[in-house]
Design a protein around this motif. Structure first.
Motif, PDB file in Angstrom:
ATOM      1  N   VAL A 133       6.510  10.818-129.719  1.00 33.11           N
ATOM      2  CA  VAL A 133       6.664   9.370-129.840  1.00 33.11           C
ATOM      3  C   VAL A 133       7.546   8.839-128.717  1.00 33.11           C
ATOM      4  O   VAL A 133       7.240   7.821-128.098  1.00 33.11           O
ATOM      5  N   ARG A 134       8.625   9.551-128.427  1.00 33.32           N
ATOM      6  CA  ARG A 134       9.510   9.139-127.336  1.00 33.32           C
ATOM      7  C   ARG A 134       8.727   9.032-126.024  1.00 33.32           C
ATOM      8  O   ARG A 134       8.951   8.100-125.231  1.00 33.32           O
ATOM      9  N   SER A 135       7.808   9.964-125.802  1.00 32.15           N
ATOM     10  CA  SER A 135       7.048   9.979-124.552  1.00 32.15           C
ATOM     11  C   SER A 135       6.092   8.792-124.427  1.00 32.15           C
ATOM     12  O   SER A 135       5.629   8.473-123.322  1.00 32.15           O
ATOM     13  N   LEU A 136       5.784   8.153-125.539  1.00 32.48           N
ATOM     14  CA  LEU A 136       4.887   6.992-125.518  1.00 32.48           C
ATOM     15  C   LEU A 136       5.595   5.750-124.980  1.00 32.48           C
ATOM     16  O   LEU A 136       4.933   4.813-124.524  1.00 32.48           O
ATOM     17  N   LEU A 137       6.911   5.767-125.048  1.00 29.85           N
ATOM     18  CA  LEU A 137       7.695   4.586-124.729  1.00 29.85           C
ATOM     19  C   LEU A 137       8.486   4.767-123.441  1.00 29.85           C
ATOM     20  O   LEU A 137       8.627   5.879-122.946  1.00 29.85           O
ATOM     21  N   GLU A 138       8.993   3.666-122.935  1.00 28.38           N
ATOM     22  CA  GLU A 138       9.818   3.740-121.733  1.00 28.38           C
ATOM     23  C   GLU A 138      11.182   4.320-122.083  1.00 28.38           C
ATOM     24  O   GLU A 138      11.554   4.420-123.257  1.00 28.38           O
ATOM     25  N   GLU A 139      11.934   4.676-121.077  1.00 27.80           N
ATOM     26  CA  GLU A 139      13.184   5.418-121.263  1.00 27.80           C
ATOM     27  C   GLU A 139      14.160   4.714-122.198  1.00 27.80           C
ATOM     28  O   GLU A 139      14.854   5.343-122.983  1.00 27.80           O
TER      29      GLU A 139
END
Length: 204
Positions: free
Chosen positions: A114-120
């Motif tokens: 999920v983190r990888s789907l979003l910006e930093e």
């Protein structure tokens, strides 16, 4: 995917953030059943709303009444449950809102996906840390009792593993702090990032 073409929208995330007067992000509350995820997520959303921010709460049980009602609790279904929620949460962030998600989400790999789907600066992993014995003592839904008796198979913390976050952005110890104190800790975290600066200026 074949024969599917991404359609570029006329409104941008940056434009929506400017309109709302604040940053947008996903506050991902993870922890055992009974740790206080939903309670804190809703309290945080209410506080953000009072501060003039656009917010929404995605709750595990509520989502399984609708979007994910076709999923069970096998490891594979749990992964799909989190995958779908991640995509929905991404849409909320894109709309310029703060979204609070309250899901056990027991596997680190799924949370990282999920983190990888979003910006930093859009995914904030919040470990709602509460010892198993305390969660079981609270047992607000009576689930631990059913799990101990064998009525609920594959129950996280009892017969299915929970992988605590390796490097959470924030830890909320709900066995040591009140709901109000935990909310204050997250609001302070947000304010330090100046994510509410424009909303605060507008409302004050």
């Amino acid at each position: 995917m074949e024969n599917i073409v991404w359609h570029q929208q006329s409104l941008t995330k940056e434009g929506r953030r400017q309109k709302n007067g604040h940053h947008s992000a996903v506050f991902w509350f993870t922890g055992l059943s009974g740790s206080g995820k939903s309670t804190i997520a809703n309290a945080v959303a209410k506080k953000l709303y009072e501060l003039g921010a656009q917010t929404y709460v995605l709750d595990g049980d509520n989502i399984r009444h609708g979007l994910n009602q076709d999923l069970g609790f096998s490891d594979q279904d749990r992964k799909e449950n989190i995958r779908r929620i991640g995509e929905v949460a991404k849409l909320f962030a894109d709309s310029g809102q703060f979204v609070c998600t309250a899901f056990i989400s027991p596997f680190q790999e799924d949370r990282d996906t999920v983190r990888s789907l979003l910006e930093e600066d859009e995914f904030i992993e919040i470990f709602v840390d509460c010892p198993l014995n305390e969660c079981e003592a609270r047992d607000p839904k009576g689930l631990y009792k059913k799990a101990r008796s064998g009525d609920i198979p594959q129950f996280t913390g009892i017969s299915s593993p929970y992988e605590a976050p390796k490097a959470p952005d924030l830890v909320l110890r709900t066995d040591q702090y009140t709901v109000e104190e935990c909310v204050a800790q997250l609001i302070t975290f947000i304010q330090k990032k100046n994510w509410l600066e424009e909303a605060n200026k507008r409302d004050i």
